[in-house]
Design a protein around this motif. Structure first.
Motif, mmCIF file in Angstrom:
data_model
loop_
_atom_site.group_PDB
_atom_site.id
_atom_site.type_symbol
_atom_site.label_atom_id
_atom_site.label_comp_id
_atom_site.label_asym_id
_atom_site.label_seq_id
_atom_site.Cartn_x
_atom_site.Cartn_y
_atom_site.Cartn_z
ATOM 1 N N ILE A 96 0.841 -1.199 0.000
ATOM 2 C CA ILE A 96 0.000 0.000 0.000
ATOM 3 C C ILE A 96 0.875 1.248 0.000
ATOM 4 O O ILE A 96 0.652 2.197 -0.757
ATOM 5 N N GLY A 97 1.893 1.248 0.854
ATOM 6 C CA GLY A 97 2.781 2.399 0.952
ATOM 7 C C GLY A 97 3.528 2.672 -0.340
ATOM 8 O O GLY A 97 3.646 3.827 -0.777
ATOM 9 N N TYR A 98 4.026 1.624 -0.967
ATOM 10 C CA TYR A 98 4.779 1.800 -2.216
ATOM 11 C C TYR A 98 3.897 2.423 -3.289
ATOM 12 O O TYR A 98 4.317 3.326 -4.016
ATOM 13 N N GLU A 99 2.654 1.957 -3.368
ATOM 14 C CA GLU A 99 1.717 2.484 -4.365
ATOM 15 C C GLU A 99 1.364 3.947 -4.094
ATOM 16 O O GLU A 99 1.013 4.684 -5.015
ATOM 17 N N LEU A 100 1.482 4.358 -2.834
ATOM 18 C CA LEU A 100 1.219 5.758 -2.469
ATOM 19 C C LEU A 100 2.449 6.650 -2.614
ATOM 20 O O LEU A 100 2.383 7.852 -2.369
ATOM 21 N N GLY A 101 3.585 6.042 -2.976
ATOM 22 C CA GLY A 101 4.794 6.827 -3.204
ATOM 23 C C GLY A 101 5.839 6.771 -2.117
ATOM 24 O O GLY A 101 6.875 7.430 -2.215
ATOM 25 N N PHE A 102 5.625 5.980 -1.069
ATOM 26 C CA PHE A 102 6.622 5.874 -0.003
ATOM 27 C C PHE A 102 7.824 5.078 -0.493
ATOM 28 O O PHE A 102 7.662 4.018 -1.118
ATOM 29 N N ARG A 103 9.011 5.577 -0.190
ATOM 30 C CA ARG A 103 10.232 4.858 -0.544
ATOM 31 C C ARG A 103 11.118 4.609 0.684
ATOM 32 O O ARG A 103 12.273 4.238 0.568
ATOM 33 N N THR A 104 10.540 4.824 1.845
ATOM 34 C CA THR A 104 11.152 4.402 3.111
ATOM 35 C C THR A 104 10.060 3.785 3.969
ATOM 36 O O THR A 104 9.001 4.385 4.165
ATOM 37 N N PHE A 105 10.325 2.580 4.460
ATOM 38 C CA PHE A 105 9.426 1.915 5.391
ATOM 39 C C PHE A 105 10.094 1.874 6.760
ATOM 40 O O PHE A 105 11.270 1.520 6.878
ATOM 41 N N VAL A 106 9.351 2.247 7.789
ATOM 42 C CA VAL A 106 9.865 2.230 9.156
ATOM 43 C C VAL A 106 9.124 1.142 9.934
ATOM 44 O O VAL A 106 7.922 1.261 10.192
ATOM 45 N N LEU A 107 9.841 0.082 10.293
ATOM 46 C CA LEU A 107 9.263 -0.997 11.087
ATOM 47 C C LEU A 107 9.536 -0.692 12.549
ATOM 48 O O LEU A 107 10.683 -0.743 13.011
ATOM 49 N N GLN A 108 8.472 -0.373 13.282
ATOM 50 C CA GLN A 108 8.604 0.083 14.671
ATOM 51 C C GLN A 108 7.807 -0.827 15.596
ATOM 52 O O GLN A 108 6.748 -1.340 15.220
ATOM 53 N N THR A 316 -5.328 7.915 14.203
ATOM 54 C CA THR A 316 -5.491 6.476 14.416
ATOM 55 C C THR A 316 -6.639 5.901 13.589
ATOM 56 O O THR A 316 -6.760 4.686 13.456
ATOM 57 N N GLY A 317 -7.483 6.774 13.015
ATOM 58 C CA GLY A 317 -8.625 6.272 12.252
ATOM 59 C C GLY A 317 -8.544 6.568 10.769
ATOM 60 O O GLY A 317 -9.477 6.275 10.026
ATOM 61 N N ASP A 318 -7.427 7.142 10.309
ATOM 62 C CA ASP A 318 -7.300 7.511 8.902
ATOM 63 C C ASP A 318 -6.757 6.358 8.071
ATOM 64 O O ASP A 318 -5.813 5.658 8.487
ATOM 65 N N GLU A 319 -7.306 6.184 6.875
ATOM 66 C CA GLU A 319 -6.703 5.272 5.918
ATOM 67 C C GLU A 319 -5.321 5.804 5.537
ATOM 68 O O GLU A 319 -5.054 7.011 5.620
ATOM 69 N N ALA A 320 -4.435 4.893 5.078
ATOM 70 C CA ALA A 320 -3.074 5.298 4.725
ATOM 71 C C ALA A 320 -3.075 6.409 3.679
ATOM 72 O O ALA A 320 -2.344 7.394 3.787
ATOM 73 N N ALA A 321 -3.913 6.253 2.647
ATOM 74 C CA ALA A 321 -3.964 7.266 1.591
ATOM 75 C C ALA A 321 -4.470 8.593 2.133
ATOM 76 O O ALA A 321 -3.951 9.671 1.812
ATOM 77 N N GLU A 322 -5.500 8.531 2.978
ATOM 78 C CA GLU A 322 -6.069 9.738 3.573
ATOM 79 C C GLU A 322 -5.015 10.476 4.387
ATOM 80 O O GLU A 322 -4.879 11.705 4.307
#
Length: 347
Positions: A96-108, A316-322
């Motif tokens: 989902i993140g990649y399709e939205l343009g994210f090129r860094t993923f933070v695993l926390q 906490t209630g927003d979709e990733a794209a939103e």
């Protein structure tokens, strides 16, 4: 005299402890703050223009073996509803993140023993093979040199580990005795030695914090020379020993962001969710104080409210794209642009 300290900081990027203390004590002066922020934004623009980097945050687990006095994820909190994300869910968040343009993923996540070295290297190596053009950032707490090395060899690029406070006495007031400021700093040294781009930082306004302790933090960061620094105001959680403590100051946090930008001109400096939690325009104000990173949440909505390090966390209630496009509009409102980029530090 105080403006002279800011000028000095801008020119040589470091002050003495007493000078830092003197400067910090003027954080509530609007005139001094405006002077600092103007300089900090100019320095940021020199290195990054009006570009703001995004990181896709994936909150893997709210289990934690530790009992830090300020954190809602602490092991002894029996009221929290615990969760863990499996590999497939983490990969779905990345997609989902990649399709939205994210090129860094933070695993926390908390320090969760469930995610063994073997499980984590499998997750990291799969993300690396699937998204070779992306940076993988980990924020999973204190581990051995060997484990950090295994994660690096599996494909992780960056590691975030806030030192929390550089003063050993203050550290002992915030943590149980089995945790130490010395080991925290050793972990950061190990990460740096292995070759990670490292991030550290601290909370602003924690119980017992003084301007002198904050000066210690700044001097430690100057010595460490991290590529990333994460600071945000302390916000109490109602199921911790610090439930009734006063929250940290937004204005002091912004002031310290400005100082950090002048100290390390090309550092990656997030405008944190905690700022946005205490002030509706907190993240915009962070950018206008010198920050250049925002971190929208890619975690499944079903678990976001369960990852409560502090109370009343926003988004906490927003979709990733939103969430991503909301931040884009917010940044555009102050003349900045979110970009599709790994966003490496220009250091």
């Amino acid at each position: 005299m105080v403006k002279f300290l800011i000028d000095t900081l801008e020119q040589k990027h470091i002050l003495s402890k007493s000078e830092f203390v003197s400067l910090i004590k003027h954080f509530d002066s609007q005139e001094i703050s405006n002077y600092l922020f103007e300089k900090a934004v100019a320095v940021r623009q020199k290195h990054y223009g009006t570009t703001i980097y995004t990181r896709g945050l994936i909150e893997m687990s709210n289990y934690c073996r530790n009992n830090c006095y300020y954190c809602g994820l602490r092991a002894s909190n029996k009221e929290i509803e615990r969760y863990r994300l499996d590999k497939e869910t983490i990969l779905a968040c990345c997609k989902i993140g990649y399709e939205l343009g994210f090129r860094t993923f933070v695993l926390q996540g908390g320090e969760d023993p469930y995610y063994t070295e073997k499980k984590m290297t499998d997750i990291i190596s799969t993300i690396r093979k699937t998204y070779p053009d992306c940076a993988i950032t980990l924020s999973l707490g204190e581990m051995s040199y060997e484990t950090y090395l295994a994660f690096y060899q599996a494909g992780a690029n960056r590691y975030l580990l806030r030192h929390e406070t550089a003063n050993a006495d203050h550290y002992a007031l915030l943590h149980p005795k089995e945790l130490s400021e010395k080991n925290r700093k050793q972990c950061l040294e190990n990460l740096k030695k292995i070759g990670y781009q490292i991030g550290t930082g601290f909370m602003v306004g924690t119980p017992f914090q003084t301007p002198e302790f904050l000066a210690d933090d700044l001097l430690y960061i100057a010595q460490l020379q991290p590529q990333m620094i994460g600071i945000g105001p302390f916000i109490p959680h109602h199921q911790t020993p610090f439930a009734n403590q006063k929250q940290g100051s937004v204005q002091l946090t912004l002031f310290l962001l400005g100082i950090l930008r002048l100290m390390l001109p090309a550092v990656l400096l997030p405008s944190t969710t905690a700022l946005g939690t205490l002030d509706p325009r907190g993240r915009e104000k962070g950018i206008l104080a010198g920050a250049n990173v925002v971190m929208p949440n890619l975690s499944p909505i079903a678990v976001r409210k369960k990852y409560q390090i502090y109370d009343n966390k926003i988004c906490t209630g927003d979709e990733a794209a939103e969430c991503r496009f909301c931040l884009q509009r917010r940044m555009e409102s102050i003349g900045c642009q979110l970009v599709v980029d790994r966003g490496d530090a220009k250091m």
